[in-house]
Design a protein around this motif. Structure first.
Motif, PDB file in Angstrom:
ATOM      1  N   PRO A  75       5.496 -16.121 -37.612  1.00 20.32           N
ATOM      2  CA  PRO A  75       5.587 -14.807 -36.971  1.00 20.32           C
ATOM      3  C   PRO A  75       5.141 -14.834 -35.513  1.00 20.32           C
ATOM      4  O   PRO A  75       5.595 -14.023 -34.716  1.00 20.32           O
ATOM      5  CB  PRO A  75       4.641 -13.931 -37.784  1.00 20.32           C
ATOM      6  N   CYS A  76       4.222 -15.734 -35.146  1.00 22.69           N
ATOM      7  CA  CYS A  76       3.720 -15.724 -33.767  1.00 22.69           C
ATOM      8  C   CYS A  76       3.082 -17.062 -33.427  1.00 22.69           C
ATOM      9  O   CYS A  76       2.853 -17.893 -34.313  1.00 22.69           O
ATOM     10  CB  CYS A  76       2.711 -14.580 -33.576  1.00 22.69           C
TER      11      CYS A  76
ATOM     12  N   HIS B 160      -2.016 -11.243 -36.935  1.00 21.21           N
ATOM     13  CA  HIS B 160      -2.227 -11.051 -35.494  1.00 21.21           C
ATOM     14  C   HIS B 160      -1.400  -9.898 -34.939  1.00 21.21           C
ATOM     15  O   HIS B 160      -1.846  -9.195 -34.041  1.00 21.21           O
ATOM     16  CB  HIS B 160      -1.851 -12.333 -34.737  1.00 21.21           C
TER      17      HIS B 160
ATOM     18  N   CYS C 288       2.155 -10.231 -39.297  1.00 21.03           N
ATOM     19  CA  CYS C 288       1.133 -11.225 -39.643  1.00 21.03           C
ATOM     20  C   CYS C 288      -0.255 -10.672 -39.360  1.00 21.03           C
ATOM     21  O   CYS C 288      -0.395  -9.514 -38.956  1.00 21.03           O
ATOM     22  CB  CYS C 288       1.375 -12.510 -38.854  1.00 21.03           C
TER      23      CYS C 288
ATOM     24  N   CYS D  84      -0.153 -17.823 -35.284  1.00 17.30           N
ATOM     25  CA  CYS D  84       0.062 -18.316 -36.651  1.00 17.30           C
ATOM     26  C   CYS D  84       0.366 -19.807 -36.616  1.00 17.30           C
ATOM     27  O   CYS D  84      -0.146 -20.581 -37.429  1.00 17.30           O
ATOM     28  CB  CYS D  84       1.215 -17.571 -37.319  1.00 17.30           C
TER      29      CYS D  84
END
Ligand code: SF4
Ligand SMILES: [Zn+2]
Ligand SMILES: [Zn+2]
Ligand SMILES: [Zn+2]
Length: 248
Positions: free
Chosen positions: A180-181, A160, A158, A184
């Protein structure tokens, strides 16, 4: 050139998640959505009846874009937003009017005949706008699984975390949705993130972006940063953030 939109499509765009009446309809709606997401200064011209989205309604389905009840829905929404047919304004201004003037619960009344309503995306879209966010970026489809987030690539990297090894997405228990994190989730979800409790560690909540297998949390925590299915190396640095995803 301004995008031509009818009243109720101003709200449909908030709930749009990349699916529509046909592939061509969705491709066209995705490109309108993408333009508005990337540039809220885009001019929108309010029209009566069929608009730039209706233009791609599939020939082999029952055409409803001229139906009276759809026109009535347009009128009620335009009236609420204080907008007139023929008026031109930016998408950003439309969003700020929605934030000020629309309650998410009203969608149930305005759109009671709409087959998409039960998904709940449109109410969620209005809530996001009221919370100061913009349109929801469309999800990436990774091995058939939808992953939301910022600049998500084909293996779940992503905006990040984008190293070779950043190839997992995590399903969040608050919305049952893969990101993804945590950043996000923060940027896109429109609500605070929840963590998985230890009793839920047998749930499949980790997607390997390399092979598309969904691992249980227990499998993931025991895998020593190697996907047990495809052998791909995962980022060992994720351990530093476990507390953001998993109760320990
Ligand atoms: S419920 Fe249907 S008509 Fe109403 S905003 Fe959502 S998609 Fe559009
Ligand atoms: Zn969530
Ligand atoms: Zn991210
Ligand atoms: Zn894998």
């Amino acid at each position: 050139m301004a995008i031509h939109l009818r009243g109720h499509h101003l709200l449909c765009l908030l709930g749009y998640r990349g699916i529509g009446y046909s592939e061509q309809f969705a491709r066209n709606m995705s490109s309108v959505h993408d333009r508005l997401l990337k540039d809220p200064e885009t001019e929108v011209c309010i029209v009566q009846g069929p608009d730039d989205l209706c233009a791609c309604f599939p020939d082999d389905q029952v055409y409803h874009c001229d139906d009276e009840h759809v026109g009535t829905r347009d009128q009620r929404i335009l009236q609420r937003l204080g907008l007139e047919i023929g008026e031109e304004l930016t998408w950003g201004e439309i969003q700020s009017r929605i934030a000020r003037l629309v309650n998410p619960e009203e969608i149930a009344e305005w759109c009671f005949t709409c087959s998409w309503r039960s998904l709940g995306y449109c109410e969620e879209g209005v809530r996001r706008i009221r919370a100061g966010h913009g349109l929801v970026p469309l999800p990436a489809r990774i091995h058939g699984v939808e992953v939301y987030g910022v600049q998500v690539d084909s293996q779940t990297r992503c905006g990040h975390y984008a190293s070779d090894r950043d190839i997992i997405a995590i399903r969040f228990p608050c919305c049952d949705t893969y990101y993804p994190c945590y950043q996000c989730h923060q940027a896109v979800a429109g609500h605070p993130a929840a963590t998985w409790s230890t009793e839920q560690f047998d749930r499949k909540a980790i997607l390997c972006g390399a092979c598309g297998t969904e691992l249980t949390i227990n499998q993931y925590l025991a895998c020593d940063s190697v996907c047990p299915y495809c052998g791909s190396q995962l980022n060992p640095g994720c351990k530093n953030h476990y507390h953001l995803y998993f109760e320990r």
